[in-house]
Motif scaffolding. Sequence first.
Motif, mmCIF file in Angstrom:
data_model
loop_
_atom_site.group_PDB
_atom_site.id
_atom_site.type_symbol
_atom_site.label_atom_id
_atom_site.label_comp_id
_atom_site.label_asym_id
_atom_site.label_seq_id
_atom_site.Cartn_x
_atom_site.Cartn_y
_atom_site.Cartn_z
ATOM 1 N N ARG A 1 1.038 4.190 -2.782
ATOM 2 C CA ARG A 1 0.779 5.601 -2.448
ATOM 3 C C ARG A 1 1.851 6.499 -3.061
ATOM 4 O O ARG A 1 1.563 7.548 -3.628
ATOM 5 N N LYS A 2 3.105 6.059 -2.935
ATOM 6 C CA LYS A 2 4.210 6.827 -3.510
ATOM 7 C C LYS A 2 4.068 6.909 -5.031
ATOM 8 O O LYS A 2 4.321 7.960 -5.635
ATOM 9 N N GLU B 1 0.820 -1.221 0.000
ATOM 10 C CA GLU B 1 0.000 0.000 0.000
ATOM 11 C C GLU B 1 0.851 1.268 0.000
ATOM 12 O O GLU B 1 0.546 2.233 -0.696
ATOM 13 N N GLU B 2 1.948 1.279 0.776
ATOM 14 C CA GLU B 2 2.804 2.464 0.849
ATOM 15 C C GLU B 2 3.501 2.701 -0.480
ATOM 16 O O GLU B 2 3.630 3.840 -0.951
#
Length: 551
Positions: free
Chosen positions: A275-276, A271-272
């Motif tokens: 997001r990036k 998920e991170e």
Amino acid sequence: MKITFLGATKTVTGSNFLIEACGKKFLIDCGMWQGKVELENQNGEEFEFNPTEIDFMLLTHAHIDHSGRIPKLYNEGFKNKIYAHKATCDLCALMLPDSGHIQEMENEWKNKKRKRKGEKEIPPLYTAEEAARSLEIFEPVQYDEIIEITEDIHVRFNDAGHMLGSSIIELWTKEDGKETKTVFTGDLGNNDIPLLDSPTMIENADYLVMESTYGSRLHLRNDEKAELFLDIVSETLDKEGSVVIPSFAVGRTQEILYEINKLKDQHKSDEEFQRKYRTIMKSNVYVDSPLAISATEVFRENTNLFEREIQEEITRGDNPLEFPGLKFTQTADESKALNEDNTPSIIISASGMCEVGRIKHHLKHNLWNPKSTVLFVGYQAPGTLGYSIVNGAKKVKIFGEEIAVNARIEYIEGYSGHADQEGLMNFIYSFINKPKHIFLVHGEEEAQETLSQKIQTDAGIGVTTPEFGETYEINGIEDKIEITNKIQKPQAKTLRTEIINRLETLKEEIKDMDNYVRQDIEDDKLRDEDIFRINEKIKDLEKQILNVIEG
């Protein structure tokens, strides 16, 4: 056969080798010297051979440090064929006139300075028009076909994987009934360069002339550099800063576009990471270099040279050089507008070493800003602005103005188009019949020394690192190599003479400064803050002079 090394000797620019074999004289590459002023000054010097006596030329690829003096060679009488891969010919049709334009612009600035000193004006190295005329002697070839130059000289161009059209050249020469095969690598690419195929492995050679740019270093692997790129760019955009990427217009720019586009397919469950990625995709990505834009078109026209997986993606309609948010800026006004817009963005601009072009304007507007990042993705030659920034300069001069370096400075070495030490050694190991001897070129001394020791220890092959102007005679019958001549260049200045010369130059520059400052302060329209700024700079100069005197 004789090989005279006339460039890229214990340095990475000015590739130029003169071959004498089978009654012919011919060249491998004719590149421009780049980087330090002492090197660049060599571009205007006479060739160490008579251009009218050269029978033909073999060009490994289009980069200016390999092709940049071809128009000068043409102007001075060379009118025979230049054999190069078709994509190299296409790119030279863009890059050489662009180089000519740069020569004209820089020469105009230098002539203004000469005029003020009462010195005679001099012409540019060559003009854009002269560069365009030199293209008429290019002869496009394809990979893998053996070309008969004469009955006793044959060549084959192989994919070097360094840039579009880059070539490893196999050269067969037959003298006194004995055939000798010499391989010239040009610049060898990484095995994991986006878009391009890996370098061709050659089965056999009697002698090898090999580049050594990264002979002492290892690159980041492909997955590591993609994640590092994502982290650096997203962190900067999160802080509402812009990312400026000085990039070589041909090769690195297209690879970066590909990497940005492909990030979406990695770590889909992270998920991170996603997001990036969304942070990047919501931002505008500007390619601000007319040359890079035109070169990207050449890439699109030569997709048959891409690795097979990418060709299949293109067939399915997924062009790796296109994605939402990608914008190309053609005009100077569009380029200037980027620096007037405070919206966080990614700006990819040439030149890669920050010496010329629009990149200098973007650095001037972003280096001082702690929110911004300057991300380097290619080799920085000593003496260039890019080298100074990468190596920790606190202040740099751009267009005569001192700029503080407050921005985040990053360098992702894995984007280099050159093979690292492991890649170079693997190229040597891939020979079924190993070369009898290897000549190392296109590398700084430290890289060459390290690689030379490793080759001799691990591969058991003799290595020579030629000096400028050395001629090596290769006796194919006796398998013997010996130096038969060395062109004498003027001796390098001692540190003492360099100091005296710098003092003389400084005297002239202080006179110029005196004239300019007096003109400025007599201008009624000059603002108080401008007068204050001039005064502070002069005070700073006084301090530096006092430091030298007291020291």
